[in-house]
Design a protein around this motif. Structure first.
Motif, short mmCIF file in Angstrom:
data_model
loop_
_atom_site.label_atom_id
_atom_site.label_comp_id
_atom_site.label_asym_id
_atom_site.label_seq_id
_atom_site.Cartn_x
_atom_site.Cartn_y
_atom_site.Cartn_z
N UNK A 1 0.85 -1.21 -0.07
CA UNK A 1 0.07 0.13 -0.01
C UNK A 1 0.81 1.27 -0.17
N UNK A 2 2.04 1.08 -0.78
CA UNK A 2 3.03 2.17 -0.81
C UNK A 2 2.27 3.63 -0.98
N UNK A 3 1.27 3.66 -1.83
CA UNK A 3 0.84 4.98 -2.30
C UNK A 3 -0.32 5.59 -1.49
N UNK A 4 -0.61 4.99 -0.36
CA UNK A 4 -1.54 5.47 0.52
C UNK A 4 -1.17 6.55 1.34
N UNK A 5 -1.97 7.64 1.38
CA UNK A 5 -1.79 8.95 2.12
C UNK A 5 -1.50 8.48 3.65
N UNK A 6 -0.29 8.94 3.90
CA UNK A 6 0.11 8.58 5.39
C UNK A 6 -0.88 8.94 6.31
N UNK A 7 -1.49 9.98 6.35
CA UNK A 7 -2.73 10.29 7.45
C UNK A 7 -3.90 9.44 7.47
N UNK A 8 -4.28 8.86 6.22
CA UNK A 8 -5.18 8.00 5.96
C UNK A 8 -5.00 6.77 6.62
N UNK A 9 -3.67 6.40 6.35
CA UNK A 9 -3.19 4.96 6.81
C UNK A 9 -3.16 4.97 8.29
N UNK A 10 -2.71 6.20 8.96
CA UNK A 10 -2.62 6.25 10.33
C UNK A 10 -3.78 6.21 11.14
N UNK A 11 -4.68 6.90 10.37
CA UNK A 11 -6.29 7.10 11.03
C UNK A 11 -6.81 5.48 11.04
N UNK A 12 -6.57 4.77 9.99
CA UNK A 12 -7.20 3.52 9.74
C UNK A 12 -6.52 2.49 10.59
N UNK A 13 -5.35 2.66 10.92
CA UNK A 13 -4.52 1.82 11.83
C UNK A 13 -4.92 2.15 13.34
N UNK A 14 -5.11 3.47 13.54
CA UNK A 14 -5.47 3.87 15.18
C UNK A 14 -6.83 3.18 15.47
N UNK A 15 -7.92 3.51 14.54
CA UNK A 15 -9.35 3.17 14.65
C UNK A 15 -9.42 1.64 14.84
N UNK A 16 -8.72 0.99 14.30
CA UNK A 16 -8.89 -0.52 14.11
C UNK A 16 -8.33 -1.42 15.32
#
Length: 411
Positions: free
Chosen positions: A240-255
């Motif tokens: 998922x190299x192209x995923x926006x860093x903020x979006x990736x972090x939000x997804x990680x935190x909430x999950x």
């Protein structure tokens, strides 16, 4: 559930979009990348018998006014001479967190002074700092007990013994780098992850634990990888190299599941399996607050964690002054956008090899080849740090030694 105003600070969160906006405001602080920080952990040992347990009372006496409040709630927790703070991990590991500096040379000078300050306090008490990323002498045992640590232990015990090893026996070296300007964040974020496995291997120092060889170059990282993947796996991945860093972090935190739920009393055990997203959806009697979200973030431990800046958490503690070497390597690799891009290109082919790097270190040819190329790149960029001549020469010699080892592993 009984709560207190202290535990309810911040605005109430009722939907994931509001939580995402809050995380977006705090996870990546953009601006010119100028500051570098370092956090150093060590196991602490009796000077005469390193296998002897060190108890709370001895640590409290040794640290005096610098003792953290988790060890003594009456302590003033006075900062060290250059503004750094002392904290203790649950196994009695000591950590110094420095203030970030715009100059790597100034950061090294201040950190050296604070290490000397703490070392002198420990020496009076007959104690010394360890020299590796995992306790080579003692089995895991709790030293510091808090509601947070009891909840952590309970959660990690469900998966096996790795959690106790991590909590009570490991020591890491964390390098903190600015996230960069808006246009640089994604590339710096990706590079910080991609170079992780080869630099983990290059600076692995945790092959012995509790009196025996572990079969891992970094048994410290092995423990982290095994305890709880939803909160310790990398946020970024090559897939998922192209995923926006903020979006990736939000997804990680909430999950991520809740690790602890703050309340009055000693039991902070959360309901099993409840994620922060579940809490937002009404899984608990009260809605979460922004303070709850911030606390939840503090219980997530990926190899690279965004805290406004980038906290690189994948390095083992180093013996003696060798902590200077990975600090200088990373500062050099991230000093210029072109070097960041080059570092990413080197690391990307092995960016997924966390477990291989932890187990085999520089005995893994692909990881070793990437480590050698990164260390060579760092040597090329090292003059840009403008270190004093003696320090530059010391770092250069140390990195060349690591480079020679990596080159042998790559053959």
């Amino acid at each position: 559930m009984v709560t207190s105003p202290e535990l309810d600070r911040g605005g109430i969160l009722r939907e994931s979009a509001t939580a995402a906006r809050h995380l977006a405001r705090i996870c990546f602080k953009t601006g010119p990348p100028t500051h570098t920080g370092v956090e150093l952990e060590w196991t602490v040992h009796d000077a005469a018998d390193p296998a002897r347990p060190v108890d709370v009372a001895r640590l409290r006496t040794a640290l005096g006014r610098h003792c953290p409040v988790t060890l003594d709630h009456t302590s003033p927790a006075t900062p060290l001479g250059h503004g750094g703070t002392v904290t203790l991990e649950p196994g009695g590991q000591l950590e110094i967190s420095t203030l970030p500096r715009p100059s790597v040379a100034a950061l090294i000078r201040a950190t050296e002074a604070e290490i000397a300050e703490v070392t002198a306090l420990l020496t009076v008490a007959g104690l010394v700092l360890g020299r590796s990323g995992i306790d080579p002498h003692r089995r895991p045992r709790p030293v510091l007990e808090t509601p947070r640590y009891r909840a952590m232990r309970g959660a990690f015990d469900q998966r096996g013994p790795a959690g106790r090893t991590m909590m009570y026996s490991t020591a890491g070296l964390q390098i903190c780098l600015d996230a960069g300007d808006v246009g640089q964040v994604a590339s710096r974020w990706a590079a910080a992850h991609a170079i992780g496995p080869p630099l983990l291997a290059a600076f692995a120092s945790a092959d012995r634990h509790a009196g025996r060889r572990t079969g891992w170059a970094s048994a410290r990282m092995a423990a982290w990888l095994d305890i709880d993947p939803p909160r310790t796996r990398p946020v970024w991945s090559p897939r998922r190299a192209d995923e926006d860093p903020t979006d990736a972090w939000v997804r990680y935190v909430l999950a991520a599941p809740l690790l602890c739920l703050r309340r009055h009393g000693p039991d902070w055990t959360p309901p099993p399996g409840v994620t922060f997203a579940d809490w937002l959806d009404g899984a608990l009697p009260r809605p979460p607050t922004t303070d709850d979200l911030d606390y939840h973030v503090s219980t997530l431990f990926p190899p690279v964690r965004p805290r406004g800046y980038l906290e690189l958490r994948y390095l083992d503690a180093q013996p003696g002054r060798d902590w200077v070497l990975p600090l200088a390597v990373l500062a050099a690799l991230f000093a210029d956008p072109g070097t960041v891009r080059a570092a990413y290109s080197i690391g990307a082919p092995v960016a997924h090899r966390w477990s291989a790097a932890a187990r085999r270190g520089l005995a893994d040819p692909a990881v070793a080849a990437a480590a050698a190329a990164l260390l060579d790149l760092a040597l090329t960029a090292l003059p840009g740090l403008d270190l004093p001549a003696a320090l530059h020469d010391e770092v250069q010699r140390g990195v060349r030694r690591r480079l020679a080892t990596a080159e042998r592993g790559a053959r």
